[in-house]
Motif scaffolding. Structure first.
Motif, PDB file in Angstrom:
ATOM      1  N   GLY A  20       1.046  -5.246   1.268  1.00  0.00           N
ATOM      2  CA  GLY A  20       0.156  -4.101   1.442  1.00  0.00           C
ATOM      3  C   GLY A  20       0.729  -3.071   2.389  1.00  0.00           C
ATOM      4  N   GLY A  21      -0.142  -2.550   3.241  1.00  0.00           N
ATOM      5  CA  GLY A  21       0.254  -1.519   4.189  1.00  0.00           C
ATOM      6  C   GLY A  21      -0.981  -1.010   4.908  1.00  0.00           C
ATOM      7  N   GLY A  22      -0.761  -0.190   5.925  1.00  0.00           N
ATOM      8  CA  GLY A  22      -1.888   0.430   6.613  1.00  0.00           C
ATOM      9  C   GLY A  22      -2.524  -0.462   7.656  1.00  0.00           C
ATOM     10  N   THR A  23      -3.608   0.030   8.231  1.00  0.00           N
ATOM     11  CA  THR A  23      -4.276  -0.631   9.352  1.00  0.00           C
ATOM     12  C   THR A  23      -4.879  -1.972   8.963  1.00  0.00           C
ATOM     13  OG1 THR A  23      -4.832   1.559  10.227  1.00  0.00           O
ATOM     14  CG2 THR A  23      -6.002  -0.318  11.156  1.00  0.00           C
ATOM     15  N   LEU A 193      -2.915 -10.148  -1.056  1.00  0.00           N
ATOM     16  CA  LEU A 193      -2.890  -8.704  -1.198  1.00  0.00           C
ATOM     17  C   LEU A 193      -4.065  -8.121  -0.430  1.00  0.00           C
ATOM     18  CD1 LEU A 193      -1.839  -9.873  -4.205  1.00  0.00           C
ATOM     19  CD2 LEU A 193      -1.539  -7.427  -4.518  1.00  0.00           C
ATOM     20  N   GLY A 194      -3.787  -7.072   0.368  1.00  0.00           N
ATOM     21  CA  GLY A 194      -4.822  -6.414   1.124  1.00  0.00           C
ATOM     22  C   GLY A 194      -5.086  -7.122   2.436  1.00  0.00           C
ATOM     23  N   PRO A 195      -6.071  -6.612   3.184  1.00  0.00           N
ATOM     24  CA  PRO A 195      -6.856  -5.413   2.861  1.00  0.00           C
ATOM     25  C   PRO A 195      -6.040  -4.160   3.081  1.00  0.00           C
ATOM     26  CG  PRO A 195      -7.440  -6.237   5.031  1.00  0.00           C
ATOM     27  CD  PRO A 195      -6.469  -7.225   4.461  1.00  0.00           C
ATOM     28  N   GLY A 196      -6.522  -3.050   2.523  1.00  0.00           N
ATOM     29  CA  GLY A 196      -5.812  -1.788   2.674  1.00  0.00           C
ATOM     30  C   GLY A 196      -6.189  -0.827   1.567  1.00  0.00           C
ATOM     31  N   SER A 197      -5.675   0.380   1.654  1.00  0.00           N
ATOM     32  CA  SER A 197      -5.971   1.409   0.662  1.00  0.00           C
ATOM     33  C   SER A 197      -5.524   0.947  -0.714  1.00  0.00           C
ATOM     34  CB  SER A 197      -5.268   2.716   1.036  1.00  0.00           C
ATOM     35  OG  SER A 197      -5.682   3.166   2.299  1.00  0.00           O
ATOM     36  N   LEU A 198      -6.456   0.894  -1.648  1.00  0.00           N
ATOM     37  CA  LEU A 198      -6.186   0.313  -2.961  1.00  0.00           C
ATOM     38  C   LEU A 198      -5.061   1.040  -3.696  1.00  0.00           C
ATOM     39  CD1 LEU A 198      -6.993  -1.730  -5.190  1.00  0.00           C
ATOM     40  CD2 LEU A 198      -8.622  -0.004  -6.006  1.00  0.00           C
ATOM     41  N   TYR A 199      -5.196   2.347  -3.834  1.00  0.00           N
ATOM     42  CA  TYR A 199      -4.256   3.103  -4.663  1.00  0.00           C
ATOM     43  C   TYR A 199      -2.986   3.505  -3.920  1.00  0.00           C
ATOM     44  CZ  TYR A 199      -7.762   3.587  -8.355  1.00  0.00           C
ATOM     45  OH  TYR A 199      -8.655   3.332  -9.371  1.00  0.00           O
ATOM     46  N   THR A 200      -3.026   3.572  -2.597  1.00  0.00           N
ATOM     47  CA  THR A 200      -1.867   4.073  -1.872  1.00  0.00           C
ATOM     48  C   THR A 200      -1.146   3.030  -1.018  1.00  0.00           C
ATOM     49  OG1 THR A 200      -3.377   4.897  -0.148  1.00  0.00           O
ATOM     50  CG2 THR A 200      -2.683   6.461  -1.839  1.00  0.00           C
ATOM     51  N   SER A 201      -1.735   1.844  -0.832  1.00  0.00           N
ATOM     52  CA  SER A 201      -1.062   0.787  -0.065  1.00  0.00           C
ATOM     53  C   SER A 201      -0.826  -0.487  -0.864  1.00  0.00           C
ATOM     54  CB  SER A 201      -1.867   0.433   1.189  1.00  0.00           C
ATOM     55  OG  SER A 201      -1.829   1.472   2.129  1.00  0.00           O
ATOM     56  N   ILE A 202      -1.744  -0.816  -1.786  1.00  0.00           N
ATOM     57  CA  ILE A 202      -1.641  -2.092  -2.503  1.00  0.00           C
ATOM     58  C   ILE A 202      -1.008  -1.926  -3.879  1.00  0.00           C
ATOM     59  CG2 ILE A 202      -2.971  -4.015  -3.481  1.00  0.00           C
ATOM     60  CD1 ILE A 202      -4.959  -3.611  -1.170  1.00  0.00           C
ATOM     61  N   ILE A 203      -1.587  -1.080  -4.707  1.00  0.00           N
ATOM     62  CA  ILE A 203      -1.072  -0.917  -6.074  1.00  0.00           C
ATOM     63  C   ILE A 203       0.394  -0.472  -6.114  1.00  0.00           C
ATOM     64  CG2 ILE A 203      -1.322   0.450  -8.193  1.00  0.00           C
ATOM     65  CD1 ILE A 203      -4.355   0.161  -7.907  1.00  0.00           C
ATOM     66  N   PRO A 204       0.858   0.418  -5.209  1.00  0.00           N
ATOM     67  CA  PRO A 204       2.281   0.797  -5.266  1.00  0.00           C
ATOM     68  C   PRO A 204       3.233  -0.389  -5.212  1.00  0.00           C
ATOM     69  CG  PRO A 204       1.111   2.322  -3.862  1.00  0.00           C
ATOM     70  CD  PRO A 204       0.130   1.222  -4.205  1.00  0.00           C
TER      71      PRO A 204
END
Length: 329
Positions: A20-23, A193-204
């Motif tokens: 994932g990514g993000g906070t 997978l996750g948590p995090g922004s679905l379209y911009t952190s996980i799906i990419p």
């Protein structure tokens, strides 16, 4: 297709790969590192905003921001070092808006000539518990096709467009995964997978074809940790099953075994605060989730940090570790 390491050698720690990514990812990792597991974090490299975006453009390097957050979350260092890594300059010509941790990664990237080597070097300095790897060593631009047909360029711009997202896609579409990241998935005892922004952190990450191939090939539990709140510009009005379906639509097949989702009511005062920004609690539509073939793990999974609603990292981590124990016998 890899056969994987599944089960490990006697005495080895169970291997968890978190993607994932993000906070949100950083919050989870702070809880997970307290357990006897080996962690590999695979982090999206599509960020193009803020300090990361500037460094990406000016120094022709991968964006360091999400990597920095994950390194800091997994670090075993003094609290002062965390403040150093997260410090953002508020003045200074050329420095305003830059994050010191990002600049450290940029410096190591210049010194070593390789982003992955730079991250490994900083991991040693910070005594990181586990490994932190970019999903790819290539520069990737995230694009989105919106519901009105418009194409929006850049991870930072997609949530700002104000219309529903039809799909996101990568440029280049055939991005090559980092070999170490693919191998980590193949050897994992659990893939989160996750948590995090679905379209911009996980799906990419799922769109990096070689990584997704390894996820499909793995016999390890594949667990999605659903966001607590919807994200304005990305998942407005999404239920938990909507999050899952969006992932499945992007890769043209189901692949998850389990979803961890909060079912505790969000207090009215907190709900109202988030509503001002267009966010609302994600509803756990249990029947639809089970209809998708998912094992649903739910409960009180939220905590409050600096006035913000977060996953309770300890509670979520305990559920993950318990699930691993069940699967590994």
């Amino acid at each position: 297709m890899s056969t994987g390491r599944r089960g490990g050698q006697s005495g080895e720690l169970p291997r968890v790969v978190v993607i994932g990514g993000g906070t949100g990812l950083s919050v989870l990792l702070r809880g997970l590192k307290q357990h006897p597991v080996h962690i590999t974090a695979i982090v999206t490299v599509a960020d193009d905003g803020g300090s990361s975006g500037r460094l990406r453009m000016e120094m022709d390097m991968l964006p360091p921001g999400d990597i920095r957050n994950v390194l800091t979350a997994l670090a075993d260092t003094e609290p002062l070092m965390e403040k150093v890594m997260q410090y953002r300059f508020s003045n200074g010509t050329g420095l305003v808006g830059h994050n010191l941790g990002n600049l450290l990664i940029a410096a190591l990237n210049e010194i070593t000539g390789d982003f992955v080597t730079a991250v490994k070097g900083l991991s040693r300095v910070l005594a990181v518990r586990g490994e932190v790897l970019p999903a790819s060593n290539q520069s990737i631009l995230l694009k989105a096709e919106m519901a009105d047909g418009a194409i929006v360029l850049g991870e930072s711009q997609i949530p700002l467009y104000g219309k529903p997202i039809k799909r996101v896609f990568l440029d280049p579409p055939d991005a090559v995964p980092l070999a170490e990241a693919a191998r980590a998935i193949a050897e994992a005892d659990a893939v989160l997978l996750g948590p995090g922004s679905l379209y911009t952190s996980i799906i990419p990450n799922l769109l990096v074809r070689g990584l997704f191939d390894e996820i499909i090939a793995s016999t390890a539990p594949k667990i999605y940790i659903c966001n607590v709140m919807t994200q304005p510009g990305e998942t407005d009005h999404f239920t938990a099953s909507d999050h899952v379906q969006a992932m499945y639509d992007h890769v043209d097949r189901p692949f998850l075994d389990t979803i961890i989702v909060n079912t505790t009511d969000v207090p009215d005062a907190v709900r109202e605060k988030y509503a001002e920004k267009g966010a609302a609690p994600v509803v756990c539509d249990h029947d639809k989730l089970t209809a998708l073939g998912l094992h649903v793990m739910s409960g009180q999974l939220i905590a409050y940090e600096d006035g913000l609603l977060r996953h309770d990292a300890d509670a979520v981590s305990r559920q993950v570790v318990e699930l691993m124990k069940q699967k590994m016998g």
